[in-house]
Design an enzyme around this catalytic site. Structure first.
Site, PDB file in Angstrom:
ATOM      1  N   HIS A  28       8.437   7.179   8.922  1.00  0.00           N
ATOM      2  CA  HIS A  28       7.651   7.104   7.725  1.00  0.00           C
ATOM      3  C   HIS A  28       6.403   7.888   7.613  1.00  0.00           C
ATOM      4  CE1 HIS A  28       6.605   4.915   4.047  1.00  0.00           C
ATOM      5  NE2 HIS A  28       5.282   4.370   4.825  1.00  0.00           N
ATOM      6  N   ASP A  79       8.647   0.331   6.272  1.00  0.00           N
ATOM      7  CA  ASP A  79       9.056   1.608   5.341  1.00  0.00           C
ATOM      8  C   ASP A  79       9.589   2.607   6.214  1.00  0.00           C
ATOM      9  OD1 ASP A  79       7.744  -0.233   3.575  1.00  0.00           O
ATOM     10  OD2 ASP A  79       6.333   1.373   3.263  1.00  0.00           O
ATOM     11  N   ASP A 105      -0.819  -1.082   1.465  1.00  0.00           N
ATOM     12  CA  ASP A 105       0.072  -2.388   0.788  1.00  0.00           C
ATOM     13  C   ASP A 105       0.686  -3.359   2.027  1.00  0.00           C
ATOM     14  OD1 ASP A 105       1.593   0.150   1.390  1.00  0.00           O
ATOM     15  OD2 ASP A 105       3.070  -0.540   0.100  1.00  0.00           O
ATOM     16  N   HIS A 106       0.571  -3.013   3.032  1.00  0.00           N
ATOM     17  CA  HIS A 106       1.145  -3.857   4.082  1.00  0.00           C
ATOM     18  C   HIS A 106       0.105  -4.465   5.159  1.00  0.00           C
ATOM     19  CE1 HIS A 106       5.479  -2.311   3.651  1.00  0.00           C
ATOM     20  NE2 HIS A 106       4.676  -1.385   3.312  1.00  0.00           N
ATOM     21  N   HIS A 146       3.582  -1.160   9.456  1.00  0.00           N
ATOM     22  CA  HIS A 146       2.675   0.062   9.584  1.00  0.00           C
ATOM     23  C   HIS A 146       1.392  -0.183   8.884  1.00  0.00           C
ATOM     24  CE1 HIS A 146       4.741   0.277   5.899  1.00  0.00           C
ATOM     25  NE2 HIS A 146       3.984   1.327   5.425  1.00  0.00           N
TER      26      HIS A 146
HETATM   27 ZN    ZN Z   1       4.256   2.619   3.708  1.00  0.00          ZN
END
Ligand code: ZN
Length: 307
Positions: free
Chosen positions: A140, A211, A67-68, A63
């Site tokens: 999410h 997530d 942070d990804h 996603h």
């Molecule tokens: Zn996330």
């Protein structure tokens, strides 16, 4: 086949856990590494490992939370500097194309290798004669995908000596038998392939989820997986907090693994509110529901053995 954790924290980098990036090492299987997410400084983490960026063949983005993905442009760019010249395919939710295009074009970054970016929807997003990858949406708040990597079963090795003993001369006929074809010899005798093949090698299943809250699609993706990598941002008892932020607790991750009949569970995406002393407790919580549970750490490797 190994899973190597490059980043295992939640939300923002912390001293002990960088943000999310997970490498699926398929070096023996296809001489390649597949990456799942590329949080900020993923390429710095790679510098401390034996992973070669030029080996990275596919990158699956779960996603678009920072942070990804914030490590993706730098990683793609450095791969070019480091002599990577083979194609890379990035899979991810709608918007990943724009993110990569804007980052690379504004910074005038030119890659010396072909890059294809595929905005996916649910279903089988990749398949060849070795592997298939299925994607499903999780829960999410923004579109977040989970990925199910299925290694195909491999036919057993050909027992050549036994065939020669039975009067079959090596040649194209060997290939037919290897492919499961029954052969009639000149003397009328029939060669049944299953008598001349070793045991079939069962493929492995690895499920890596983005997530998510506890959801049905997570169970479907993890069905009978050899290894499930599931986020556990929070400890048990924090279900309200987890739900508010569209995340899972240790117990919820373990419940998914149990429902899906997985062999092994590894918790990741651990909040920085938990320090080193708390990690064992997090694992123990999950073990109450799913005994074969481990917790990720940056630079930890988990082997997925053949069945
Ligand atoms: Zn996330």
């Amino acid at each position: 086949m190994d899973i190597f954790f490059l980043g295992t924290g939640a939300g923002m980098p912390a001293k002990l856990r960088n943000v999310t990036a997970i490498a699926l090492k398929l070096l023996e299987e296809r001489g390649a590494v597949w990456l799942f997410d590329a949080g900020e400084a993923t390429q710095h983490q790679i510098l401390h490992t034996s992973i070669k960026p030029r080996r990275i063949e596919k990158i699956f983005i779960t996603h678009l939370h920072g942070d990804h993905i914030y490590g993706l442009p730098g990683l793609l760019s450095s791969r070019s500097f480091q002599g990577g010249d083979t194609e890379v395919t990035v899979y991810g939710p709608k918007g990943i194309k724009e993110f990569i295009h804007v980052s690379l074009s504004l910074s005038q970054t030119y890659l010396k290798y072909p890059l294809s970016v595929i905005e996916i929807s649910e279903g089988i997003i990749f398949e060849d004669d070795q592997f298939s990858v299925e994607a499903r949406l999780l829960d999410h708040g923004i579109p977040s995908y989970g990925y199910r990597v299925v290694e195909k079963d491999r036919p057993g090795t050909l027992l050549a000596d036994k065939l020669i003993e039975a009067g079959v001369q090596p040649g194209p006929i060997f290939k037919k038998i290897k492919n499961g074809e029954a052969i009639t010899l000149d003397d009328g005798s029939i060669i049944e392939p299953h008598h001349f093949l070793g045991p079939e090698q069962k493929g492995r299943i690895v499920t890596i989820l983005g997530d998510t809250r506890f959801c049905e699609n997570a169970i479907l993706l993890a069905k009978n997986a050899d290894l499930l990598v599931h986020e556990a941002t929070f400890s048990k008892g924090e279900e309200k907090l987890a739900s508010d932020y569209f995340h899972s607790t240790t117990h919820q991750a373990a419940e998914i693994a149990r429902e899906a009949g997985c062999k092994q569970l590894c918790l990741t995406h651990i909040s920085s509110r938990y320090d080193r002393n708390d990690w064992k407790e997090l694992v123990d919580e999950a073990k109450e529901i799913f005994p074969n549970t481990d917790i990720s750490e940056d630079f930890k490797e988990i082997n997925i053995p053949l069945n």
